[in-house]
Design a protein around this motif. Structure first.
Motif, PDB file in Angstrom:
ATOM      1  N   GLU A  69       0.844  -1.203   0.000  1.00 56.68           N
ATOM      2  CA  GLU A  69       0.000   0.000   0.000  1.00 56.68           C
ATOM      3  C   GLU A  69       0.879   1.254   0.000  1.00 56.68           C
ATOM      4  OE1 GLU A  69      -3.275   2.313  -0.203  1.00 56.68           O
ATOM      5  OE2 GLU A  69      -3.137   0.135  -0.495  1.00 56.68           O
ATOM      6  N   LYS A  70       1.923   1.227   0.842  1.00 65.75           N
ATOM      7  CA  LYS A  70       2.840   2.377   0.920  1.00 65.75           C
ATOM      8  C   LYS A  70       3.538   2.607  -0.410  1.00 65.75           C
ATOM      9  CE  LYS A  70       4.438   2.074   5.483  1.00 65.75           C
ATOM     10  NZ  LYS A  70       5.563   1.494   6.197  1.00 65.75           N
ATOM     11  N   ARG A  71       3.932   1.497  -1.066  1.00 65.82           N
ATOM     12  CA  ARG A  71       4.596   1.611  -2.355  1.00 65.82           C
ATOM     13  C   ARG A  71       3.678   2.254  -3.375  1.00 65.82           C
ATOM     14  NH1 ARG A  71       7.414  -4.158  -3.217  1.00 65.82           N
ATOM     15  NH2 ARG A  71       8.548  -4.093  -1.271  1.00 65.82           N
ATOM     16  N   LYS A  72       2.392   1.868  -3.301  1.00 65.89           N
ATOM     17  CA  LYS A  72       1.416   2.397  -4.247  1.00 65.89           C
ATOM     18  C   LYS A  72       1.298   3.912  -4.079  1.00 65.89           C
ATOM     19  CE  LYS A  72      -3.295   1.841  -5.449  1.00 65.89           C
ATOM     20  NZ  LYS A  72      -4.558   1.544  -4.763  1.00 65.89           N
ATOM     21  N   ILE A  73       1.217   4.351  -2.824  1.00 65.62           N
ATOM     22  CA  ILE A  73       1.095   5.786  -2.558  1.00 65.62           C
ATOM     23  C   ILE A  73       2.343   6.521  -3.056  1.00 65.62           C
ATOM     24  CG2 ILE A  73       0.984   7.513  -0.704  1.00 65.62           C
ATOM     25  CD1 ILE A  73      -0.683   5.376   0.861  1.00 65.62           C
ATOM     26  N   ARG A  74       3.514   5.920  -2.808  1.00 65.39           N
ATOM     27  CA  ARG A  74       4.756   6.551  -3.248  1.00 65.39           C
ATOM     28  C   ARG A  74       4.793   6.667  -4.775  1.00 65.39           C
ATOM     29  NH1 ARG A  74       9.226   3.833  -0.173  1.00 65.39           N
ATOM     30  NH2 ARG A  74       8.374   2.255  -1.449  1.00 65.39           N
ATOM     31  N   LYS A  75       4.254   5.644  -5.445  1.00 63.68           N
ATOM     32  CA  LYS A  75       4.249   5.673  -6.909  1.00 63.68           C
ATOM     33  C   LYS A  75       3.329   6.761  -7.440  1.00 63.68           C
ATOM     34  CE  LYS A  75       5.959   1.174  -7.793  1.00 63.68           C
ATOM     35  NZ  LYS A  75       5.802  -0.194  -8.186  1.00 63.68           N
ATOM     36  N   GLU A  76       2.179   6.907  -6.777  1.00 67.51           N
ATOM     37  CA  GLU A  76       1.254   7.965  -7.213  1.00 67.51           C
ATOM     38  C   GLU A  76       1.879   9.340  -7.013  1.00 67.51           C
ATOM     39  OE1 GLU A  76      -2.729   5.325  -6.236  1.00 67.51           O
ATOM     40  OE2 GLU A  76      -2.062   6.874  -4.831  1.00 67.51           O
ATOM     41  N   GLU A  77       2.555   9.479  -5.887  1.00 70.45           N
ATOM     42  CA  GLU A  77       3.272  10.728  -5.588  1.00 70.45           C
ATOM     43  C   GLU A  77       4.321  10.999  -6.675  1.00 70.45           C
ATOM     44  OE1 GLU A  77       4.534  14.031  -3.271  1.00 70.45           O
ATOM     45  OE2 GLU A  77       2.735  12.773  -3.138  1.00 70.45           O
ATOM     46  N   ALA A  78       5.113   9.944  -7.017  1.00 72.18           N
ATOM     47  CA  ALA A  78       6.169  10.084  -8.022  1.00 72.18           C
ATOM     48  C   ALA A  78       5.574  10.440  -9.381  1.00 72.18           C
ATOM     49  CB  ALA A  78       6.979   8.792  -8.117  1.00 72.18           C
ATOM     50  N   GLU A  79       4.403   9.882  -9.669  1.00 66.02           N
ATOM     51  CA  GLU A  79       3.755  10.159 -10.938  1.00 66.02           C
ATOM     52  C   GLU A  79       3.421  11.654 -11.065  1.00 66.02           C
ATOM     53  OE1 GLU A  79       0.291   7.442 -11.925  1.00 66.02           O
ATOM     54  OE2 GLU A  79       2.057   6.137 -12.008  1.00 66.02           O
ATOM     55  N   ARG A  80       2.894  12.195  -9.970  1.00 70.32           N
ATOM     56  CA  ARG A  80       2.557  13.634  -9.981  1.00 70.32           C
ATOM     57  C   ARG A  80       3.820  14.468 -10.185  1.00 70.32           C
ATOM     58  NH1 ARG A  80      -1.374  12.036  -6.253  1.00 70.32           N
ATOM     59  NH2 ARG A  80      -0.027  12.323  -4.443  1.00 70.32           N
ATOM     60  N   GLU A  81       4.891  14.110  -9.471  1.00 72.78           N
ATOM     61  CA  GLU A  81       6.130  14.879  -9.586  1.00 72.78           C
ATOM     62  C   GLU A  81       6.747  14.739 -10.972  1.00 72.78           C
ATOM     63  OE1 GLU A  81       8.940  14.851  -6.291  1.00 72.78           O
ATOM     64  OE2 GLU A  81       7.432  13.722  -5.171  1.00 72.78           O
ATOM     65  N   TYR A  82       6.548  13.554 -11.564  1.00 70.86           N
ATOM     66  CA  TYR A  82       7.056  13.295 -12.916  1.00 70.86           C
ATOM     67  C   TYR A  82       6.412  14.254 -13.913  1.00 70.86           C
ATOM     68  CZ  TYR A  82       7.086  10.820 -17.446  1.00 70.86           C
ATOM     69  OH  TYR A  82       7.181  10.485 -18.765  1.00 70.86           O
ATOM     70  N   ILE A  83       5.097  14.365 -13.832  1.00 62.90           N
ATOM     71  CA  ILE A  83       4.379  15.245 -14.759  1.00 62.90           C
ATOM     72  C   ILE A  83       4.793  16.701 -14.543  1.00 62.90           C
ATOM     73  CG2 ILE A  83       2.066  16.106 -15.362  1.00 62.90           C
ATOM     74  CD1 ILE A  83       1.094  13.192 -14.615  1.00 62.90           C
ATOM     75  N   LYS A  84       4.949  17.065 -13.260  1.00 61.90           N
ATOM     76  CA  LYS A  84       5.362  18.438 -12.946  1.00 61.90           C
ATOM     77  C   LYS A  84       6.744  18.727 -13.550  1.00 61.90           C
ATOM     78  CE  LYS A  84       4.275  19.559  -8.524  1.00 61.90           C
ATOM     79  NZ  LYS A  84       4.791  19.769  -7.164  1.00 61.90           N
TER      80      LYS A  84
END
Lengths: 245, 340
Positions: free
Chosen positions: B92-107
């Motif tokens: 679950e934690k990994r999933k949240i971290r990935k979503e976070e990384a996805e947002r930062e990636y787009i930014k």
């Protein structure tokens, strides 16, 4: 307890027959001498070694196991020259082997032998037997190394043949029965072997010394010879290669 | 992810040639995640076919396996099954971290910071069920055996090495040493070149071999104590004690013998319960594994490989062909019989 004195050549001989196959070995020590049996990690070859206590100048031992890193042991033995007397002593308190060469004292840490496998010698039916001079076999194998990665050995009623074939070159060594020390077979037997493995197995025996080989059809080969002035005996098994189906 | 314990192990540099004729069980999820993270363009976009579907995992699996076969290494892949309930939190934690990384990636992409974009993109890779199935289909076509583990792939892999059916586990994770695999091989790549994380530079990498028994001897601990060390540091199944890394953990376990005694001495608030500790020990020391596997390398089905890679995923045929020819080595490789 293990306490021995032995000529450098004897130990180097033991290293030569084992280290190409296995990097860590378990020596079984008992009052009569030293034995070892190990299989290479790919399970292609096995070495079985017996060295009688008479191969040593002094030998005192109770039943025990020594786990040895062969690369390390080989590098220690390279510190000795031919004719040097080497003393070996097991230090139970620190689980080390104390190796003395002249005035040099080298204490070698040993490996835990718990969990090291005790491979069983497989039952093999190998009907053809040839005994020949090491130099003859060595010549054929050395020639084959240059043309292929595998060779075929054939034993027939009247001769022994070694054959290797590469893309453009071939090697053929045919020895009639009268040039062999012994040849016994009821029928023609032929098997293929990896030259890498096979050449490592026959390298430790040289010159006029006899090598015994036993083969079947697409079966492992059994290679036997003596070391340590006939007070040590080596048996190798090598699984065959199979020709394309 | 696995436990962060590498710093204390002695790692021997080896080459592909040292592994010739040996069976290596590869932790499939571990290596596929690696491919997803690393096989990307400069701005972080993964490899895609013309329909926009990700193909990084197939490209990686195909090339890596081909290189091993070319060196006459016998690869086997072990896939994860259903995760242990204790791992759910980590996942679950990994999933949240990935979503976070996805947002930062787009930014980062929008801001034109390609270096940051790539590094963030690498953290977003998600292995879907479809990708797993595609990977298995590709292995089937290549004639490479794979095993469906009841639980953790690395546990299955370690079990097979312990049993003597394989020489080593191939994984980046150290967990298989906790499970008791006698040998772990990391960096199982022959390319000898790896991009440094977050930098626009490459370093030479070599396969590293870690032998369990040797290391336990050097560290002066028992296998059970290595597992206890990991519990203090934190595993996929628990968070670990704040401020304890590999070296501190080693000292504490050596001084106190086991986790319970360490906890009694240092009195950590964030400590797992004794029940949890025993459950985690069980995961490593008595993992769920299967004997239902058959190791054989029947050879490659070229037509099927072309179908999967070229027809379905639009790889260029002229680039697949030379790599595929390396698999012809399988027949050569399998000609060498073994004694048992």
């Amino acid at each position: 307890m293990f306490n021995a004195k032995v000529k450098s050549e004897v130990l180097k001989g033991i290293i030569d027959v084992t280290s190409p196959l296995v990097s860590e070995v378990k020596f079984n020590i008992n009052p009569k001498g030293i034995t070892l049996r190990a299989v290479d990690p790919a399970h292609v070859a096995m070495v079985d070694l017996v060295v009688k206590n008479s191969a040593f100048d002094e030998f005192k031992a109770t039943e025990m196991e020594l786990g040895v890193d062969m690369d390390k042991f080989a590098s220690i033995m390279r510190l000795s020259s031919a004719g040097d007397m080497v003393s070996l002593e097991y230090d139970e308190d620190t689980n080390r082997l104390i190796v003395k060469i002249g005035n040099l004292v080298r204490k070698m840490g040993l490996i835990d032998t718990a969990g090291m496998p005790d491979p069983k010698m497989p039952n093999l039916n190998l009907p053809a037997k040839v005994v020949l001079k090491a130099s003859e076999l060595n010549q054929g194998v050395r020639a084959s190394e240059a043309v292929s990665d595998h060779l075929a050995l054939t034993v027939d009623k009247d001769d022994f043949e070694l054959f290797a074939e590469g893309d453009t070159d071939t090697v053929n060594l045919k020895l009639p029965k009268n040039l062999l020390i012994e040849l016994t077979t009821n029928s023609k037997c032929k098997s293929l072997f990896s030259i890498d493995y096979f050449s490592n197995m026959i390298k430790p025996v040289r010159g006029e010394d006899p090598v015994t080989i036993m083969i079947g059809n697409d079966n492992p080969i059994r290679v036997e010879f003596n070391i340590a002035e006939d007070k040590g005996h080596v048996t190798y098994l090598l699984a065959p290669r199979i020709e394309s189906e | 992810m696995g436990v962060d314990i590498g710093a204390i192990f002695k790692q021997e540099k080896i080459g592909y040639s040292d592994l010739k004729d040996r069976v290596i069980v590869i932790d499939a999820y571990n290596v596929l995640h690696q491919f997803l993270a690393s096989i990307r363009q400069r701005d972080g976009t993964p490899l895609k076919n013309s329909k926009g579907e990700i193909t990084s995992h197939l490209s990686g699996l195909f090339h890596r396996t081909a290189n091993m076969i070319e060196s006459r290494i016998r690869p086997v892949y072990a896939f994860d099954g259903k995760p242990h309930p204790l791992k759910a939190k980590t996942l679950e934690k990994r999933k949240i971290r990935k979503e976070e990384a996805e947002r930062e990636y787009i930014k980062a992409l929008e801001g034109g910071d390609l270096v940051k974009a790539r590094s963030k993109a690498q953290q977003t890779g998600r292995l879907t069920d479809e990708m797993i199935q595609q990977s298995k289909d590709l292995l089937d076509a290549l004639g490479i055996p794979f095993i469906q583990s009841p639980q953790e792939g690395e546990a299955q892999a370690s079990y097979m090495v312990k049993k003597g059916d394989a020489y080593a586990v191939g994984s980046q994770d150290y967990d298989c040493l906790l499970i008791g695999s006698p040998v772990l091989i990391r960096n199982l790549t022959s390319s000898e070149r790896r991009k440094l994380p977050g930098k626009d530079a490459y370093s030479k990498v070599f396969p590293k071999q870690i032998r369990l028994k040797n290391n336990l001897k050097i560290l002066g601990i028992k296998h059970k104590q290595l597992v206890d060390m990991a519990i203090l540091i934190g595993t996929d199944f628990n968070d670990g004690i704040h401020g304890i890394g590999p070296k501190k953990s080693l000292n504490l376990i050596k001084k106190n013998g086991n986790v319970e005694n360490v906890l009694a001495t240092i009195g950590a608030k964030d400590a797992p319960s004794f029940d949890e500790i025993n459950e985690i020990r069980k995961i490593f020391l008595k993992p769920k594994v299967t004997d239902d596997y058959n190791l054989s390398w029947p050879g490659v089905d070229k037509e099927n490989v072309f179908k999967i890679l070229c027809d379905r995923h639009h790889f260029k045929k002229e680039r697949v062909e030379p790599v595929l020819s390396k698999f012809e080595n399988i027949q050569q490789m399998m000609k060498q019989k073994t004694l048992f």
